[in-house]
Design a protein around this motif. Structure first.
Motif, mmCIF file in Angstrom:
data_model
loop_
_atom_site.group_PDB
_atom_site.id
_atom_site.type_symbol
_atom_site.label_atom_id
_atom_site.label_comp_id
_atom_site.label_asym_id
_atom_site.label_seq_id
_atom_site.Cartn_x
_atom_site.Cartn_y
_atom_site.Cartn_z
ATOM 1 N N LEU A 86 9.324 10.300 3.068
ATOM 2 C CA LEU A 86 10.459 10.838 2.311
ATOM 3 C C LEU A 86 10.780 12.258 2.785
ATOM 4 O O LEU A 86 11.946 12.651 2.874
ATOM 5 N N GLY A 87 9.734 13.000 3.119
ATOM 6 C CA GLY A 87 9.927 14.353 3.635
ATOM 7 C C GLY A 87 10.588 14.371 5.000
ATOM 8 O O GLY A 87 11.270 15.337 5.364
ATOM 9 N N ARG A 88 10.391 13.277 5.753
ATOM 10 C CA ARG A 88 11.010 13.156 7.077
ATOM 11 C C ARG A 88 12.431 12.610 7.007
ATOM 12 O O ARG A 88 13.069 12.382 8.028
ATOM 13 N N GLY A 89 12.909 12.383 5.777
ATOM 14 C CA GLY A 89 14.297 11.944 5.617
ATOM 15 C C GLY A 89 14.493 10.452 5.467
ATOM 16 O O GLY A 89 15.631 9.974 5.390
ATOM 17 N N PHE A 90 13.393 9.684 5.424
ATOM 18 C CA PHE A 90 13.531 8.237 5.202
ATOM 19 C C PHE A 90 13.851 7.984 3.728
ATOM 20 O O PHE A 90 13.221 8.573 2.847
ATOM 21 N N SER A 91 14.806 7.120 3.473
ATOM 22 C CA SER A 91 15.153 6.796 2.092
ATOM 23 C C SER A 91 14.299 5.627 1.607
ATOM 24 O O SER A 91 13.778 4.848 2.412
ATOM 25 N N LYS A 92 14.200 5.487 0.288
ATOM 26 C CA LYS A 92 13.447 4.360 -0.274
ATOM 27 C C LYS A 92 14.104 3.032 0.090
ATOM 28 O O LYS A 92 13.428 2.029 0.276
ATOM 29 N N ASP A 93 15.439 3.053 0.176
ATOM 30 C CA ASP A 93 16.166 1.833 0.564
ATOM 31 C C ASP A 93 15.778 1.398 1.979
ATOM 32 O O ASP A 93 15.581 0.212 2.243
ATOM 33 N N LEU A 103 0.827 -1.212 0.000
ATOM 34 C CA LEU A 103 0.000 0.000 0.000
ATOM 35 C C LEU A 103 0.861 1.263 0.000
ATOM 36 O O LEU A 103 0.560 2.237 -0.698
ATOM 37 N N LEU A 104 1.932 1.235 0.784
ATOM 38 C CA LEU A 104 2.792 2.416 0.912
ATOM 39 C C LEU A 104 3.544 2.728 -0.378
ATOM 40 O O LEU A 104 3.576 3.884 -0.813
ATOM 41 N N VAL A 105 4.151 1.718 -0.984
ATOM 42 C CA VAL A 105 5.083 1.986 -2.091
ATOM 43 C C VAL A 105 4.462 1.861 -3.480
ATOM 44 O O VAL A 105 5.030 2.355 -4.454
ATOM 45 N N ASN A 106 3.280 1.206 -3.585
ATOM 46 C CA ASN A 106 2.744 0.929 -4.932
ATOM 47 C C ASN A 106 1.348 1.465 -5.211
ATOM 48 O O ASN A 106 0.818 1.232 -6.300
ATOM 49 N N THR A 107 0.716 2.150 -4.254
ATOM 50 C CA THR A 107 -0.673 2.566 -4.489
ATOM 51 C C THR A 107 -0.865 4.072 -4.299
ATOM 52 O O THR A 107 -0.094 4.721 -3.589
ATOM 53 N N ASP A 127 21.043 3.111 10.646
ATOM 54 C CA ASP A 127 21.307 2.159 9.563
ATOM 55 C C ASP A 127 21.708 2.895 8.284
ATOM 56 O O ASP A 127 22.606 2.454 7.560
ATOM 57 N N THR A 128 21.068 4.028 8.024
ATOM 58 C CA THR A 128 21.437 4.816 6.837
ATOM 59 C C THR A 128 22.844 5.408 7.001
ATOM 60 O O THR A 128 23.502 5.731 6.023
ATOM 61 N N ALA A 129 23.289 5.560 8.257
ATOM 62 C CA ALA A 129 24.642 6.061 8.540
ATOM 63 C C ALA A 129 25.646 4.904 8.619
ATOM 64 O O ALA A 129 26.743 5.066 9.153
ATOM 65 N N GLU A 130 25.221 3.731 8.102
ATOM 66 C CA GLU A 130 26.068 2.524 8.067
ATOM 67 C C GLU A 130 26.423 2.012 9.466
ATOM 68 O O GLU A 130 27.485 1.421 9.678
ATOM 69 N N ILE A 131 25.525 2.271 10.407
ATOM 70 C CA ILE A 131 25.644 1.667 11.747
ATOM 71 C C ILE A 131 24.614 0.545 11.785
ATOM 72 O O ILE A 131 23.418 0.777 11.983
ATOM 73 N N PHE A 132 25.089 -0.671 11.536
ATOM 74 C CA PHE A 132 24.197 -1.812 11.356
ATOM 75 C C PHE A 132 24.030 -2.641 12.631
ATOM 76 O O PHE A 132 23.318 -3.637 12.619
ATOM 77 N N GLN A 170 10.831 -2.834 5.595
ATOM 78 C CA GLN A 170 9.468 -3.208 5.198
ATOM 79 C C GLN A 170 8.409 -2.310 5.844
ATOM 80 O O GLN A 170 7.371 -2.775 6.332
ATOM 81 N N ILE A 171 8.702 -1.001 5.835
ATOM 82 C CA ILE A 171 7.756 -0.028 6.399
ATOM 83 C C ILE A 171 6.504 0.008 5.518
ATOM 84 O O ILE A 171 6.595 -0.127 4.291
ATOM 85 N N GLY A 172 5.333 0.169 6.124
ATOM 86 C CA GLY A 172 4.085 0.151 5.367
ATOM 87 C C GLY A 172 3.129 1.253 5.775
ATOM 88 O O GLY A 172 3.496 2.183 6.508
ATOM 89 N N TYR A 173 1.895 1.098 5.322
ATOM 90 C CA TYR A 173 0.858 2.100 5.608
ATOM 91 C C TYR A 173 -0.471 1.384 5.803
ATOM 92 O O TYR A 173 -0.829 0.479 5.039
ATOM 93 N N SER A 174 -1.217 1.774 6.868
ATOM 94 C CA SER A 174 -2.554 1.199 7.099
ATOM 95 C C SER A 174 -3.618 2.193 6.641
ATOM 96 O O SER A 174 -3.514 3.393 6.915
ATOM 97 N N LEU A 175 -4.622 1.687 5.977
ATOM 98 C CA LEU A 175 -5.698 2.536 5.434
ATOM 99 C C LEU A 175 -6.523 3.184 6.554
ATOM 100 O O LEU A 175 -6.591 2.633 7.662
#
Length: 604
Positions: free
Chosen positions: A148-155, A133-137, A280-285, A161-166
């Motif tokens: 994306l506006g909050r700085g989350f990358s698509k990667d 729902l989040l990435v394809n609709t 994680d985006t800062a390569e701290i895994f 596996q972040i999503g969205y509830s209707l």
């Protein structure tokens, strides 16, 4: 055949991997002599009593008695069936496994109840749907733009596996019910809520960014939903506690991070999942976080299985500093090496990375973290007026007390000098007071040690086995190492049954194992033992220190102790019968029994 996988294939799989490597993915192991030791993953402990033998390819916990081979370990730790554990090992050992018909049947016996399994399936389906729902609709477009506006990358959105509830009140209810899930089960799983008014159901999560929460096996067992609109409260809504999800023993991102934690021998502990994802985006895994709760003993045990070095990176506000102190104290009490990463005031890790970037966060925050002692020197001055002489002296005394608890003399000297420089106090005076505290603490610790030692020896005394018990254990231990010795012991026992049922069961299984032409191989032998308790006894026996070659005299002595005990039991039984005969004035029977007792005593 074992199950429906050929025995030779199971042996090939076992030989393709090392038990130390597999268990090392779950437990932080350190080599001591020939074996490896760590904290037992099956019960909480502070001192490592979990031993892994690379020579024998077995493990044993001297604390709780758990033991087995690499297959039984995966079955117990991950709740897998025998076939599932073998398949997992085949993949790790790169052994091709032809799956026979029926291997993937739902009849395969796992530790999950069918109810738990259905709940996990529901969570897994919903996680995939929320993400879609989040990435394809178009329905999820505004939520994606928000992220994306909050700085989350698509990667990051893909990886976690972040999503969205209707915003619908009953979409999840209908969608999962249509796929065969019963509504009471979904309510029990925390996905839907039952109305009291008309007993209908509605969705728990509506119009929220959905963050899946996984257990240590990577299975989705809960959600954290973040509100998009300001009027939707609370800002964060987590799944309730269920049979799958208990926030006291779940660490966010533990499943992904544990390999990096083990490799780097360091965990970075954050307050929330947004910080983990930003890190994680800062390569701290190797980042993990508690789920909206303070650090618990269960969390500490989870971390200590992987590493004893932890950097705490919490928010810079008062609540964050307090939480960092409590977490650091808990971890240091479990002998962890603690560092505290300080954030500039008003910023959390997520904000900092978005404002200053990954490189600066790695260097200026994580890289510049304080030792726990340095952090405490700052923490204990919070809310104090050090211009006030009374408060200043209280602070100095508290810091000297903390310095006294440090193990290394160099560290104690270092922080005492800092204190002397800051407050213009004689270093000699500080050392004198620290020495007084040290000896007072030492006296107290000595008393506590005496109490512990006394308790230890009492426990050991209680655990001392009688001679016949030790003899049976020693006989079995030698039988496990040598088939010829095993058959010789069988001959010497001459049909006598061992006193302890578990020992007799192991002896019977072992002789059958050798009679089938098998060589001594404890890891393989464990596969035929049907009982967890028997496996624990066998692994304990295998960990016993034994002479590499046993003499005939030693074996005969052990057998003598076993036979002697059997005869002593018979003597006791006949003495009771004799006493009864005397009470009944049956002199003839009493005399006959007395003769039998005399003969038995002579045979000893």
């Amino acid at each position: 055949m074992v199950g429906i996988i050929p025995e030779d294939k199971i042996n090939e799989i076992r030989q393709s991997i090392d038990i130390v490597d597999i268990i090392g993915e779950y437990v932080h192991l350190k080599k001591q002599g020939r074996n490896y030791f760590g904290l037992c993953p099956f019960h909480g402990e502070n001192t490592p009593s979990f031993s892994v033998s690379t020579d024998k390819q077995i493990y044993h916990c001297f604390g709780c008695g758990a033991g087995g081979n690499v297959i039984s370990f995966l079955m117990d730790i991950d709740g897998l069936s025998f076939q599932e554990a073998v398949m997992k090992l085949a993949e790790k050992g790169k052994v091709h496994l032809e799956l026979e018909k029926g291997l993937n049947d739902h009849t395969s016996k796992t530790k999950d109840t069918s109810e738990e399994k259905q709940m996990k399936e529901a969570y897994e389906l919903l996680q995939k749907f929320y993400h879609h729902l989040l990435v394809n609709t178009t329905e999820g477009q505004h939520a994606l733009e928000y992220l994306l506006g909050r700085g989350f990358s698509k990667d990051s959105i893909e990886k976690f596996q972040i999503g969205y509830s209707l915003p619908s009140w009953d979409f999840t209810v209908k969608w999962l019910n249509k796929r065969g899930f019963q509504l009471p089960l979904l309510e029990k799983a925390g996905l839907i809520i039952k109305r009291e008014s008309d007993e209908s159901y509605f969705d728990r999560f509506r119009n929220r960014i959905m963050f899946p929460i996984q257990n240590s096996k990577g299975e989705t067992i809960a959600f954290a939903g973040r509100a998009i609109e300001k009027e939707d409260q609370p800002k964060y809504l987590n799944s309730p506690e269920t049979i799958l999800f208990n926030k006291s023993n779940i660490l966010y991102n533990y499943y992904r991070a544990k390999g990096f934690i083990k490799k780097q021998q360091q965990a970075i502990l954050f307050e929330g999942f947004a910080d983990v994802i930003s890190a994680d985006t800062a390569e701290i895994f190797n980042g993990i976080a508690t789920m909206g709760t303070s650090l618990t003993e269960q969390h500490v045990q989870l971390i200590r299985r992987m590493t004893d070095s932890v950097t705490i990176c919490y928010d810079s506000d008062f609540a964050g500093i307090e939480a960092a102190y409590r977490a650091g104290k808990m971890l240091s009490e479990q002998n962890c090496n603690i560092r505290i990463a300080r954030m500039p005031e008003g910023l959390d890790p997520d904000d900092y990375i978005k404002k200053y970037g990954a490189e600066k966060f790695r260097q200026d925050v994580i890289g510049a973290s304080l030792t726990f002692m340095s952090f405490k020197m700052e923490y204990f001055r919070l809310g104090k007026n050090l211009q006030n002489e009374g408060e200043k002296l209280q602070y100095i005394e508290k810091i000297i007390e903390e310095i006294t608890n440090l193990d290394k003399a160099v560290e104690r000297d270092h922080y005492l000098r800092q204190l002397a420089d800051e407050f213009s106090i004689s270093l000699d005076a500080l050392k004198q007071q620290q020495k007084q505290m040290f000896y007072a603490n030492k006296k107290n610790r000595h008393h506590q040690k005496e109490v512990k030692t006394k308790r230890f020896y009492t426990e050991q005394k209680n655990r001392l086995f009688p001679a016949h018990h030790t003899a049976e254990r020693r006989l079995l231990a030698h039988m496990l190492q040598d088939a010829d010795v095993a058959f010789k012991i069988k001959e010497l026992l001459n049909g006598i049954i061992l006193y302890y049922d578990e020992h007799q069961a192991i002896l019977t299984y072992l002789l059958g194992f050798y009679e089938e032409g098998n060589e001594p191989n404890t890891s393989k032998f464990l596969l035929i033992l049907p009982d967890e308790k028997l496996r624990g006894i066998v692994t304990e026996l295998e960990m016993m220190p034994l002479n590499s070659e046993v003499t005939d005299r030693e074996i005969e002595d052990y057998v003598y102790q076993v036979l002697k005990h059997q005869k002593m039991l018979k003597i006791k039984e006949k003495e009771n019968l004799q006493k009864k005969a005397e009470q009944e004035n049956d002199r003839e029977k009493a005399l006959s029994l007395a003769v039998e007792i005399l003969q038995l005593r002579k045979s000893l």
